[in-house]
Design an enzyme around this catalytic site. Structure first.
Site, short mmCIF file in Angstrom:
data_model
loop_
_atom_site.label_atom_id
_atom_site.label_comp_id
_atom_site.label_asym_id
_atom_site.label_seq_id
_atom_site.Cartn_x
_atom_site.Cartn_y
_atom_site.Cartn_z
N ASP A 343 0.79 -1.17 0.05
CA ASP A 343 0.05 0.13 0.12
C ASP A 343 0.89 1.45 -0.07
OD1 ASP A 343 -2.61 -1.45 0.25
OD2 ASP A 343 -2.09 -1.49 2.40
N GLY A 344 2.02 1.25 0.55
CA GLY A 344 2.82 2.43 0.74
C GLY A 344 3.43 2.72 -0.90
N ASN A 422 -4.60 8.76 1.96
CA ASN A 422 -5.04 8.01 3.25
C ASN A 422 -5.47 8.74 4.22
OD1 ASN A 422 -4.83 5.44 2.91
ND2 ASN A 422 -2.68 4.94 4.01
N THR A 463 -8.95 1.97 6.56
CA THR A 463 -8.89 0.58 6.85
C THR A 463 -7.32 0.71 7.34
OG1 THR A 463 -8.12 0.42 4.68
CG2 THR A 463 -10.13 -0.79 5.67
N SER A 466 -6.46 5.36 10.93
CA SER A 466 -7.86 5.53 11.51
C SER A 466 -8.66 4.39 11.99
CB SER A 466 -8.87 6.17 10.39
OG SER A 466 -10.07 6.24 10.73
N1 LIG Z 1 -1.21 2.66 14.17
C1 LIG Z 1 -1.27 2.53 12.92
O1 LIG Z 1 -1.92 1.65 12.38
C2 LIG Z 1 -0.47 3.37 11.99
C3 LIG Z 1 0.64 4.00 12.38
C4 LIG Z 1 1.09 5.06 11.52
C5 LIG Z 1 0.96 4.96 10.23
N2 LIG Z 1 -0.22 4.08 9.96
C6 LIG Z 1 -0.39 4.17 8.34
O2 LIG Z 1 0.59 3.78 7.46
C7 LIG Z 1 0.28 4.52 6.31
C8 LIG Z 1 1.63 4.76 5.74
O3 LIG Z 1 1.77 3.41 4.94
P1 LIG Z 1 3.25 3.10 4.77
O4 LIG Z 1 3.22 1.92 3.82
O5 LIG Z 1 4.04 4.19 3.75
O6 LIG Z 1 4.09 3.07 6.01
P2 LIG Z 1 4.26 1.39 6.72
O7 LIG Z 1 5.59 0.93 5.83
O8 LIG Z 1 5.14 1.74 8.20
O9 LIG Z 1 3.18 0.90 6.51
C9 LIG Z 1 1.97 0.96 7.36
C10 LIG Z 1 1.08 -0.15 7.31
O10 LIG Z 1 -0.15 0.48 6.83
C11 LIG Z 1 -0.71 -0.38 5.79
N3 LIG Z 1 -1.40 0.47 4.91
C12 LIG Z 1 -1.29 1.55 4.52
N4 LIG Z 1 -2.19 2.14 3.71
C13 LIG Z 1 -3.36 1.29 4.24
C14 LIG Z 1 -4.78 1.43 3.78
N5 LIG Z 1 -5.28 2.35 2.98
N6 LIG Z 1 -5.47 0.52 4.33
C15 LIG Z 1 -4.98 -0.53 4.93
N7 LIG Z 1 -3.84 -0.36 5.52
C16 LIG Z 1 -2.83 0.33 4.96
C17 LIG Z 1 0.40 -0.73 4.89
O11 LIG Z 1 0.06 -1.83 4.32
C18 LIG Z 1 1.47 -1.09 6.10
O12 LIG Z 1 1.25 -2.25 6.60
C19 LIG Z 1 -0.29 5.92 7.09
O13 LIG Z 1 -1.07 6.61 5.74
C20 LIG Z 1 -0.95 5.20 7.84
O14 LIG Z 1 -2.34 5.02 7.69
C21 LIG Z 1 -0.89 3.46 10.64
N1 LIG Z 2 9.22 4.13 -5.28
C1 LIG Z 2 9.49 4.50 -3.97
N2 LIG Z 2 10.18 5.38 -3.56
C2 LIG Z 2 10.45 5.79 -2.24
N3 LIG Z 2 9.88 5.43 -1.32
C3 LIG Z 2 8.83 4.37 -1.59
C4 LIG Z 2 8.71 3.78 -2.94
N4 LIG Z 2 7.67 3.10 -2.82
C5 LIG Z 2 7.24 2.74 -1.60
N5 LIG Z 2 8.04 3.71 -0.79
C6 LIG Z 2 8.05 3.71 0.53
O1 LIG Z 2 8.39 2.47 1.04
C7 LIG Z 2 7.87 1.80 2.28
C8 LIG Z 2 7.23 0.52 2.12
O2 LIG Z 2 6.42 0.37 1.00
P1 LIG Z 2 5.39 -0.66 0.81
O3 LIG Z 2 4.29 -0.20 2.09
O4 LIG Z 2 4.74 -0.69 -0.47
O5 LIG Z 2 6.09 -1.94 1.14
P2 LIG Z 2 6.02 -3.02 2.33
O6 LIG Z 2 6.17 -2.21 3.53
O7 LIG Z 2 6.89 -4.17 2.08
O8 LIG Z 2 4.46 -3.47 2.28
P3 LIG Z 2 3.41 -3.66 3.50
O9 LIG Z 2 3.19 -2.46 4.49
O10 LIG Z 2 2.36 -4.31 2.99
O11 LIG Z 2 4.17 -4.66 4.27
C9 LIG Z 2 6.38 3.07 2.31
O12 LIG Z 2 6.84 3.75 3.33
C10 LIG Z 2 6.52 3.77 1.07
O13 LIG Z 2 6.25 4.99 1.28
#
Ligand SMILES: NC(=O)c1ccc[n+]([C@@H]2O[C@H](COP(=O)([O-])OP(=O)(O)OC[C@H]3O[C@@H](n4cnc5c(N)ncnc54)[C@H](O)[C@@H]3O)[C@@H](O)[C@H]2O)c1
Ligand SMILES: Nc1ncnc2c1ncn2[C@@H]1O[C@H](COP(=O)(O)OP(=O)(O)OP(=O)(O)O)[C@@H](O)[C@H]1O
Length: 579
Positions: A343-344, A422, A463, A466
């Site tokens: 999702d990131g 988000n 999801t 929030s």
């Molecule tokens: N306590 C928490 O649950 C918490 C705390 C900080 C940030 N976040 C979420 O992490 C997001 C950033 O994600 P990231 O991947 O860059 O950081 P990250 O790598 O720290 O991942 C955060 C987790 O949130 C999940 N996530 C992201 N967007 C989602 C969505 N729309 N629905 C369900 N799960 C989702 C990702 O799959 C990942 O597992 C923020 O927008 C915020 O919503 C959650």
């Molecule tokens: N192309 C990109 N350049 C820089 N940062 C990125 C890029 N793609 C993703 N990221 C950052 O890398 C982090 C991890 O990405 P992502 O959530 O896609 O992978 P993941 O953590 O392995 O997946 P999951 O959260 O489902 O386990 C996120 O914080 C996202 O913002």
């Protein structure tokens, strides 16, 4: 001394505390200094020993308390007035821009587009770049604007001489693509949502491509509402009927949406999660397949281009951008974005586009995938069917966030808006104090959040953070803004879901004990000082993500697979029951 005697400047103690109560109502010159005075008064009260027998001292401390209270009210009044002034200033600016825009629409030209065009033309005296961009401000009628701007340009180049009113723009007029000719009656807007076409792009912004002096245009597509039992091409505009005094709904405001290509996509942008070997391998395979089997142009991020070239010089056809400025033009080049990650990576993809976003095809290569329904093992079949169309999409709303600084002297100092897919979070950061956030919805006071913070989330983000803070999960196609507190120090706080059309303002009061911090999709933390505000409303540029099945099926599948939502062993038949 009675309180009434405190109507002039009074000095207390050895003269380091001075309180003026005689200022006129508009003399609340600086609420911060008022707050300091209040603090000083409070300190003085605490320092002054009050013995029960000393009536004068009791009266005196009462008077001081009254002064302290008045000062606090004055400071709070100023904070509210400033917030209101900032909001009105913003509205005024918005209105002025809209009026300017409407005025120029009379001339057929949007002012912003005009100034951009002028700059581009002036900066490129060789006339190499003559891009026709969609106008981000009006998103309509821009083809016509292009023609007019071209004429203006022609006039300028000919010293503005046009006696008979006939403009010769044959040399400077942007070349119109076939699409433009086909749709020159503007029919596209009448029966659905259409992509914008790039009319002409003579010089590529990438020097690698400078030799390819040829026409590129974006693939055109149409979005239409899909409803069971209804002709998908029919879209009625009325949502509510008032026939003979009876109110009935004819349409839902949100429906399943289908994307149909009107011309084949030609350019793809692939965005990948960094530091992942499996993603790197998949990316190389995908690029090769798209080039050889689909004959598509491929863009990647600079980092990924380096990675691909390290693997083999075969990948030299892959294009990229050089700097932030060039990224801003990427949406005009790209028909489709593919993300490889979790999702990131989808959030990352959305953050690259500060305006319109091309449709995104998200492949799942993370642990959770609420927005990534496609499995990477089947990428050939998936991309095949997406490129062919039509496909179901989820149109995900984004929030547009403005930070309004109390210290900003004028609107020029106003920071650029930030778009989130988000959520935007306002929290206490590293401070150990409670946050104190005054929240307004369209200028109506909502509440004061005292706790760890507040999340303003889209339904796509429902999801994510929030949800963890106790907010409801909402289907991403539902239009709305989630208002979810983080650890509120109150027994009666419950999360809210507000309608999509409102503007939410979160104000840091002047008497706040510490600054707050805003973060955007979990990134870009910004400090909000007392007096600063964050204003948030629905952005006009949603993110269309391709669905595996449709938005409802994909959403339900994601909460079942991702969260094991309501997973429970089924009760056996073998037991007591009503007969
Ligand atoms: N306590 C928490 O649950 C918490 C705390 C900080 C940030 N976040 C979420 O992490 C997001 C950033 O994600 P990231 O991947 O860059 O950081 P990250 O790598 O720290 O991942 C955060 C987790 O949130 C999940 N996530 C992201 N967007 C989602 C969505 N729309 N629905 C369900 N799960 C989702 C990702 O799959 C990942 O597992 C923020 O927008 C915020 O919503 C959650
Ligand atoms: N192309 C990109 N350049 C820089 N940062 C990125 C890029 N793609 C993703 N990221 C950052 O890398 C982090 C991890 O990405 P992502 O959530 O896609 O992978 P993941 O953590 O392995 O997946 P999951 O959260 O489902 O386990 C996120 O914080 C996202 O913002």
């Amino acid at each position: 001394m009675s309180p009434s005697k405190l109507d002039s400047t009074a000095s207390f103690g050895d003269g380091d505390v001075s309180v003026s109560c005689s200022q006129p109502a508009n003399g609340l010159s600086d609420s911060l200094s008022l707050l300091h005075s209040e603090k000083a008064v409070q300190e003085l009260i605490q320092q002054t020993p009050v013995h029960g027998s000393d009536d004068h001292l009791i009266e005196f401390s009462e008077a001081l308390r009254t002064v302290a209270k008045a000062l606090r009210r004055a400071a709070e009044g100023k904070a509210a007035a400033q917030a209101e002034a900032a909001e009105w200033k913003r509205r005024y600016e918005l209105e002025r821009t809209r009026n300017l825009h409407l005025e120029n629409k009379g001339n057929g030209i949007c002012e912003k587009l005009r100034s951009w065009w002028m700059q581009t033309s002036i900066n490129n005296t060789t006339g190499l770049i003559r891009l026709m961009l969609p106008c981000l401000y009006c998103c309509e009628n821009w083809k016509e604007q292009g023609r007019r701007l071209s004429k203006e340009q022609s006039l300028r180049e000919n010293n503005g001489v046009s006696e008979g009113g006939r403009l010769d723009n044959s040399t400077n007029q942007p070349m119109l693509c076939n699409q433009e000719k086909e749709h020159s009656n503007g029919g596209c807007l009448e029966h659905g949502i259409c992509s914008h076409e790039v009319l002409q792009d003579v010089a590529d912004f990438d020097s690698n491509m400078a030799h390819q002096n040829k026409i590129m245009r974006k693939a055109s597509f149409k979005l239409s509402w899909r409803c069971k039992g209804e002709n998908s091409d029919q879209h009625k505009h009325d949502i509510v009927y008032f026939e003979k005094g009876n109110i009935s709904t004819a349409e839902r405001s949100s429906k399943q949406i289908s994307l149909k290509w009107e011309s084949p996509p030609q350019t793809l942008l692939i965005l990948t999660k960094p530091n992942s070997t499996s993603v790197r391998i998949l990316c190389a395979q995908m690029v090769r397949w798209l080039r050889e089997q689909k004959k598509l142009k491929i863009y990647v991020e600079p980092r990924v281009r380096v990675e691909l070239l390290t693997e083999s010089s075969y990948f030299s056809f892959v294009q990229t951008w050089k700097d932030e400025e060039e990224i801003l033009l990427v949406h005009t080049k790209v028909d489709l974005v593919v993300t490889l990650g979790g999702d990131g990576t989808v959030l990352w993809a959305a953050s690259i586009f500060k305006g319109p976003v091309p449709p995104i095809v998200p492949f799942s290569l993370g642990s959770l995938g609420f927005m990534t329904p496609f499995h990477s093992e089947h990428y050939r079949d998936c991309l095949d069917s997406v490129l062919r169309g039509p496909i179901s999409i989820t149109l995900r709303n984004r929030l547009q966030c403005h930070v309004i600084r109390d210290a900003a002297k004028n609107e020029i100092e106003t920071e650029e808006p930030i778009l989130v897919l988000n959520e935007v979070t306002i929290d206490r950061g590293i401070s150990s104090y409670l946050t104190n956030l005054e929240c307004y919805c369209d200028n109506s006071f909502v509440t004061c959040v005292q706790g760890d913070g507040l999340i303003l989330s889209t339904t796509s983000g429902s999801t994510a953070y929030s949800l963890a803070a106790g907010g409801s999960m909402v289907h991403p196609q539902v239009p709305g803004i989630l208002f979810t507190p983080i650890c509120p120090h109150s027994l009666s706080f419950r999360p809210l879901i507000l309608p999509e059309h409102v503007t939410v303002r979160v104000q840091i009061p002047f008497n706040s004990r510490s600054p707050a911090w805003a973060s955007f999709d979990g990134k870009d933390r910004k400090q909000l000082a007392p007096g600063d505000a964050l204003v948030c409303s629905m952005a006009p540029w949603p993110v269309a993500t391709a669905c595996q099945v449709d938005s409802t099926d994909d959403f339900l599948r994601s909460i079942h697979d991702g969260l094991h939502w309501n997973l429970r062993k089924t009760q056996s038949f073998d037991g007591p029951r009503d007969v």
